[in-house]
Design a protein around this motif. Structure first.
Motif, PDB file in Angstrom:
ATOM      1  N   ASN A  29       0.983  -1.065  -0.061  1.00 15.80           N
ATOM      2  CA  ASN A  29       0.121  -0.097   0.062  1.00 15.80           C
ATOM      3  C   ASN A  29       1.036   1.254  -0.129  1.00 15.80           C
ATOM      4  OD1 ASN A  29       0.202   0.866   3.091  1.00 15.80           O
ATOM      5  ND2 ASN A  29      -0.088  -1.371   2.886  1.00 15.80           N
ATOM      6  N   THR A  30       0.319   2.381  -0.283  1.00 11.07           N
ATOM      7  CA  THR A  30       1.073   3.685  -0.452  1.00 11.07           C
ATOM      8  C   THR A  30       1.895   3.945   0.998  1.00 11.07           C
ATOM      9  OG1 THR A  30      -0.180   4.463  -2.076  1.00 11.07           O
ATOM     10  CG2 THR A  30       1.104   6.180  -0.820  1.00 11.07           C
ATOM     11  N   SER A  31       1.133   4.212   2.089  1.00  9.24           N
ATOM     12  CA  SER A  31       1.917   4.337   3.065  1.00  9.24           C
ATOM     13  C   SER A  31       2.759   3.288   3.720  1.00  9.24           C
ATOM     14  CB  SER A  31       0.782   4.465   4.491  1.00  9.24           C
ATOM     15  OG  SER A  31      -0.076   5.407   4.119  1.00  9.24           O
ATOM     16  N   GLY A  32       2.774   2.082   3.622  1.00 11.87           N
ATOM     17  CA  GLY A  32       3.580   1.099   3.938  1.00 11.87           C
ATOM     18  C   GLY A  32       4.906   1.333   3.025  1.00 11.87           C
ATOM     19  N   THR A  33       4.627   1.514   1.567  1.00 12.22           N
ATOM     20  CA  THR A  33       5.782   1.623   0.792  1.00 12.22           C
ATOM     21  C   THR A  33       6.485   2.682   1.205  1.00 12.22           C
ATOM     22  OG1 THR A  33       4.862   0.595  -0.979  1.00 12.22           O
ATOM     23  CG2 THR A  33       6.605   2.084  -1.618  1.00 12.22           C
ATOM     24  N   VAL A  34       6.079   4.046   1.532  1.00  9.67           N
ATOM     25  CA  VAL A  34       6.814   5.013   1.934  1.00  9.67           C
ATOM     26  C   VAL A  34       7.579   4.800   3.268  1.00  9.67           C
ATOM     27  CG1 VAL A  34       6.567   7.373   2.814  1.00  9.67           C
ATOM     28  CG2 VAL A  34       5.244   6.959   1.083  1.00  9.67           C
ATOM     29  N   ALA A  35       7.165   4.120   4.215  1.00 13.23           N
ATOM     30  CA  ALA A  35       7.841   3.516   5.257  1.00 13.23           C
ATOM     31  C   ALA A  35       9.081   2.824   4.887  1.00 13.23           C
ATOM     32  CB  ALA A  35       6.754   2.895   6.382  1.00 13.23           C
ATOM     33  N   TYR A  36       8.787   1.786   4.115  1.00 15.57           N
ATOM     34  CA  TYR A  36       9.960   0.954   3.476  1.00 15.57           C
ATOM     35  C   TYR A  36      10.891   1.548   2.806  1.00 15.57           C
ATOM     36  CZ  TYR A  36      11.505  -3.476   1.568  1.00 15.57           C
ATOM     37  OH  TYR A  36      12.480  -4.591   1.350  1.00 15.57           O
ATOM     38  N   TYR A  37      10.506   2.555   2.041  1.00 13.41           N
ATOM     39  CA  TYR A  37      11.742   3.616   1.524  1.00 13.41           C
ATOM     40  C   TYR A  37      12.542   4.249   2.596  1.00 13.41           C
ATOM     41  CZ  TYR A  37      10.843   2.887  -3.544  1.00 13.41           C
ATOM     42  OH  TYR A  37      11.048   2.191  -4.877  1.00 13.41           O
ATOM     43  N   LEU A  38      11.967   4.850   3.589  1.00 13.49           N
ATOM     44  CA  LEU A  38      12.547   5.510   4.590  1.00 13.49           C
ATOM     45  C   LEU A  38      13.434   4.575   5.320  1.00 13.49           C
ATOM     46  CD1 LEU A  38       9.607   7.714   5.863  1.00 13.49           C
ATOM     47  CD2 LEU A  38      11.711   8.764   4.555  1.00 13.49           C
ATOM     48  N   LEU A  39      12.981   3.480   5.537  1.00 10.22           N
ATOM     49  CA  LEU A  39      13.744   2.726   6.431  1.00 10.22           C
ATOM     50  C   LEU A  39      15.060   1.915   5.721  1.00 10.22           C
ATOM     51  CD1 LEU A  39      10.874   0.754   8.627  1.00 10.22           C
ATOM     52  CD2 LEU A  39      12.621   2.518   9.287  1.00 10.22           C
ATOM     53  N   ASN A  40      14.690   2.030   4.254  1.00  8.29           N
ATOM     54  CA  ASN A  40      15.973   1.526   3.583  1.00  8.29           C
ATOM     55  C   ASN A  40      16.755   2.719   2.824  1.00  8.29           C
ATOM     56  OD1 ASN A  40      15.898  -1.631   2.664  1.00  8.29           O
ATOM     57  ND2 ASN A  40      13.582  -0.732   2.915  1.00  8.29           N
ATOM     58  N   GLY A  41      16.795   3.854   3.679  1.00  2.00           N
ATOM     59  CA  GLY A  41      17.634   4.719   3.325  1.00  2.00           C
ATOM     60  C   GLY A  41      17.546   5.858   2.427  1.00  2.00           C
ATOM     61  N   VAL A  42      16.390   5.739   1.816  1.00  2.00           N
ATOM     62  CA  VAL A  42      16.020   6.970   1.138  1.00  2.00           C
ATOM     63  C   VAL A  42      15.372   8.233   1.623  1.00  2.00           C
ATOM     64  CG1 VAL A  42      14.466   7.543  -1.067  1.00  2.00           C
ATOM     65  CG2 VAL A  42      15.342   5.281  -0.766  1.00  2.00           C
ATOM     66  N   PRO A  43      16.260   9.247   1.494  1.00  2.00           N
ATOM     67  CA  PRO A  43      15.697  10.299   2.308  1.00  2.00           C
ATOM     68  C   PRO A  43      14.144  11.046   2.046  1.00  2.00           C
ATOM     69  CG  PRO A  43      17.734  10.799   1.221  1.00  2.00           C
ATOM     70  CD  PRO A  43      17.144   9.381   0.880  1.00  2.00           C
ATOM     71  N   ALA A  44      13.371  11.420   2.760  1.00  2.34           N
ATOM     72  CA  ALA A  44      12.002  11.765   2.616  1.00  2.34           C
ATOM     73  C   ALA A  44      11.955  12.835   1.501  1.00  2.34           C
ATOM     74  CB  ALA A  44      11.474  12.379   3.756  1.00  2.34           C
ATOM     75  N   ASN A  45      13.088  13.615   1.373  1.00  2.00           N
ATOM     76  CA  ASN A  45      12.926  14.633   0.022  1.00  2.00           C
ATOM     77  C   ASN A  45      13.349  14.156  -0.997  1.00  2.00           C
ATOM     78  OD1 ASN A  45      15.823  14.399   0.268  1.00  2.00           O
ATOM     79  ND2 ASN A  45      16.171  16.592   0.646  1.00  2.00           N
ATOM     80  N   LYS A  46      13.734  12.776  -1.315  1.00  2.00           N
ATOM     81  CA  LYS A  46      13.784  12.067  -2.602  1.00  2.00           C
ATOM     82  C   LYS A  46      12.607  11.209  -2.866  1.00  2.00           C
ATOM     83  CE  LYS A  46      18.630  12.480  -3.440  1.00  2.00           C
ATOM     84  NZ  LYS A  46      19.762  11.615  -4.032  1.00  2.00           N
ATOM     85  N   ILE A  47      11.407  11.194  -2.009  1.00  2.00           N
ATOM     86  CA  ILE A  47      10.204  10.202  -2.389  1.00  2.00           C
ATOM     87  C   ILE A  47       9.158  11.077  -2.950  1.00  2.00           C
ATOM     88  CG2 ILE A  47       8.830   8.857  -1.227  1.00  2.00           C
ATOM     89  CD1 ILE A  47      10.737   8.170   0.914  1.00  2.00           C
ATOM     90  N   VAL A  48       8.929  10.555  -3.971  1.00  2.00           N
ATOM     91  CA  VAL A  48       7.630  11.156  -4.818  1.00  2.00           C
ATOM     92  C   VAL A  48       6.645   9.880  -4.991  1.00  2.00           C
ATOM     93  CG1 VAL A  48       7.000  12.098  -7.164  1.00  2.00           C
ATOM     94  CG2 VAL A  48       9.055  13.056  -5.896  1.00  2.00           C
ATOM     95  N   VAL A  49       5.480  10.301  -4.506  1.00  2.00           N
ATOM     96  CA  VAL A  49       4.515   9.192  -4.448  1.00  2.00           C
ATOM     97  C   VAL A  49       3.625   9.091  -5.707  1.00  2.00           C
ATOM     98  CG1 VAL A  49       2.524   8.601  -3.104  1.00  2.00           C
ATOM     99  CG2 VAL A  49       4.485   9.459  -1.853  1.00  2.00           C
ATOM    100  N   GLY A  50       3.236   8.076  -6.191  1.00  2.00           N
ATOM    101  CA  GLY A  50       2.844   7.727  -7.558  1.00  2.00           C
ATOM    102  C   GLY A  50       1.299   7.615  -7.445  1.00  2.00           C
ATOM    103  N   VAL A  51       0.257   7.991  -8.355  1.00  2.50           N
ATOM    104  CA  VAL A  51      -0.941   8.021  -8.212  1.00  2.50           C
ATOM    105  C   VAL A  51      -1.504   7.572  -9.659  1.00  2.50           C
ATOM    106  CG1 VAL A  51      -1.422   9.649  -6.425  1.00  2.50           C
ATOM    107  CG2 VAL A  51      -1.381  10.492  -8.545  1.00  2.50           C
ATOM    108  N   PRO A  52      -2.357   6.783  -9.666  1.00  2.00           N
ATOM    109  CA  PRO A  52      -3.023   6.389 -11.087  1.00  2.00           C
ATOM    110  C   PRO A  52      -4.279   7.224 -11.435  1.00  2.00           C
ATOM    111  CG  PRO A  52      -3.824   4.979  -9.428  1.00  2.00           C
ATOM    112  CD  PRO A  52      -3.060   5.904  -8.680  1.00  2.00           C
TER     113      PRO A  52
END
Length: 476
Positions: free
Chosen positions: A312-335
């Motif tokens: 899901n979107t929220s869980g994916t964002v958490a996963y990216y953060l915990l795997n070292g991707v800074p918040a200011n590099k995360i762009v959330v996709g929407v269909p």
């Protein structure tokens, strides 16, 4: 399982779903923000074939509602006979040869003049150049690959020589603007003809290590080679930028959930990018077992993949953060499209019941038989839902799934006159995105300090631009 629970608890779920947040501190980027790279991003794809399908032109892009356009697609190429890498346009006619004989479909109302020896750009590229001139805040990237054109990425990334050749070819074609000539109009293309049009490159390798839609020779080495390819892009873009005084963007389309680290060295790969476009959609598609949401905002225990808390979107964002991707590099996709399920059950208005999509056509734009109907088709053609996404029509009722944070349409006796087989009247569920569900992503981006949001794709929005408008507060 214990680690997964901690993972989910770390996400700030906003939008009124009622889950508590304890987000970890966002990691700082390893590089200082570049002055001409947008610090907040609303980006969306424009596909070169949109001019054929819906008849959606560059002039139709709501340029004030976004600041980056990703043009789909450029084609990574490799010639087995010569061993040479290339980077090519997908459709020369739509891209830079199509003459607009009147001003009806142009950005500025001015027709093309193929007899003008000084006009070397036509088609979408010329109109994008005009759109940028009228909207100086706007940046345009060329997206390379995608689901159908990632064929040669594994080969191109496999050796230092091929990586160097491939990246150099991409810079020549799209950044320096050296387009092939020799077609019609006679003046179309040529050295430097598209110079200044593209502000960067978006890598859409779908996916390292995977055959996907027919990729040649994928293997385990792809995961590290993808990082090396990103490093080569960053190196050459920076070197060319030193000669022009410009920073060129480098981004990538990356998968959601745990598959992101299966395919990519996520932390290392992301270091070379300005931001990551995370494809937090297609969690469920018409090949799955049940009529389920296309994109979940939060986990729903009824979902076929509910055990994976990153699904899901929220869980994916958490996963990216915990795997070292800074918040200011995360762009959330929407269909800007939905998933249509036919011959569903009756329980829960058909959601999460078995379905049978026999007779639909994945190549059709006709709303009643398209497995993935666009929001434009649902709103402006089928009349299944209003642009606000709250009121149904044509026999459909809108329901809200509070667990997944997504709406869906249900019609127990929907008419499908264009089905190729079976009865034309069947129970139907359509999972879709609405301004409300996209607004949840907007709140998440702002609450966690994420970089922004990305949409696939512009022509699929309603005539009123309802979905892209829901992302507006990100730039506000």
């Amino acid at each position: 399982m214990r680690r997964s629970r901690r993972l989910f608890a770390s996400v700030a779920v906003v939008a009124g779903v009622g889950l508590a947040l304890a987000a970890p501190p966002a990691q700082a980027s390893t590089t200082k923000p570049t002055p001409d790279a947008p610090r907040k991003v609303v980006t969306a794809y424009f596909a070169d074939w949109d001019v054929y399908g819906r008849g959606y032109y560059v002039k139709d892009i709501p340029a004030t509602k976004l600041n980056v356009i990703q043009y789909a697609f450029g084609v990574p190429g490799y010639d087995p006979a010569t061993g040479k890498a290339s980077c090519d346009v997908l459709d020369p006619w739509a891209d830079y040869q199509q003459v607009y004989w009147t001003g009806d479909n142009t950005v500025d109302g001015v027709a093309d003049d193929p007899s003008d020896p000084d006009q070397h750009l036509f088609g979408n590229f010329n109109q994008l150049r005009k759109l940028k001139a009228a909207n100086p805040h706007l940046k345009v990237e060329i997206s390379l690959g995608g689901w159908t054109k990632s064929t040669w990425f594994s080969k191109l990334a496999s050796t230092p020589q091929l990586r160097q050749q491939f990246v150099s070819s991409c810079i020549d074609t799209f950044i320096k603007g050296d387009l092939p000539g020799g077609g019609w109009p006679e003046g179309a293309g040529g050295a430097g003809s598209a110079a200044g049009l593209f502000d960067g490159i978006d890598i859409d390798w779908e996916y390292p290590t995977q055959v996907a839609d027919g990729n040649v020779d994928p293997g385990p080495a792809d995961r590290h080679n993808a990082t090396l390819l990103a490093a080569e892009f960053r190196k050459q873009l920076d070197a060319y930028g030193a000669t022009t005084g410009k920073h060129y963007l480098l981004t990538a389309a990356l998968p959601a959930a745990t598959s992101s680290t299966k395919y990519y060295e996520l932390r290392e790969f992301s270091k070379y990018l300005d931001w990551d476009n995370v494809m937090t959609y297609d969690f469920n598609v018409a090949s799955g077992p049940k009529a389920s949401p296309n994109t979940l905002f939060t986990p729903d225990p009824r979902d076929p993949n509910a055990k994976n808390l990153t699904w899901n979107t929220s869980g994916t964002v958490a996963y990216y953060l915990l795997n070292g991707v800074p918040a200011n590099k995360i762009v959330v996709g929407v269909p800007f499209y939905g998933q249509q399920y036919l011959r569903t059950g009756s329980a829960n208005h058909g959601l999460y019941t078995a379905f049978d999509n026999t007779g639909t056509d994945p190549n059709s734009l006709t709303v009643d038989v398209a497995p993935q109907p666009s929001y434009h088709a649902l709103v402006d053609e089928g009349g299944y839902v209003d642009a606000a996404g709250t009121k149904g029509g044509s026999g459909y009722t809108v329901y809200w799934n509070p667990l997944a944070g997504e709406p869906f349409l249900s019609n127990p006796a929907a008419e499908h006159p264009n089905l190729t087989t079976g009865p034309a009247t069947v129970p139907t569920v359509i999972a879709f995105s609405s301004p409300r569900s996209i607004g949840e992503r907007t709140k998440l981006v702002k609450a966690l300090g994420l970089r922004g949001a990305m949409a696939w794709e512009l022509s699929q929005d309603s005539d009123s631009h309802a979905l892209i408008s829901a992302l507006g507060p990100i730039l506000g």
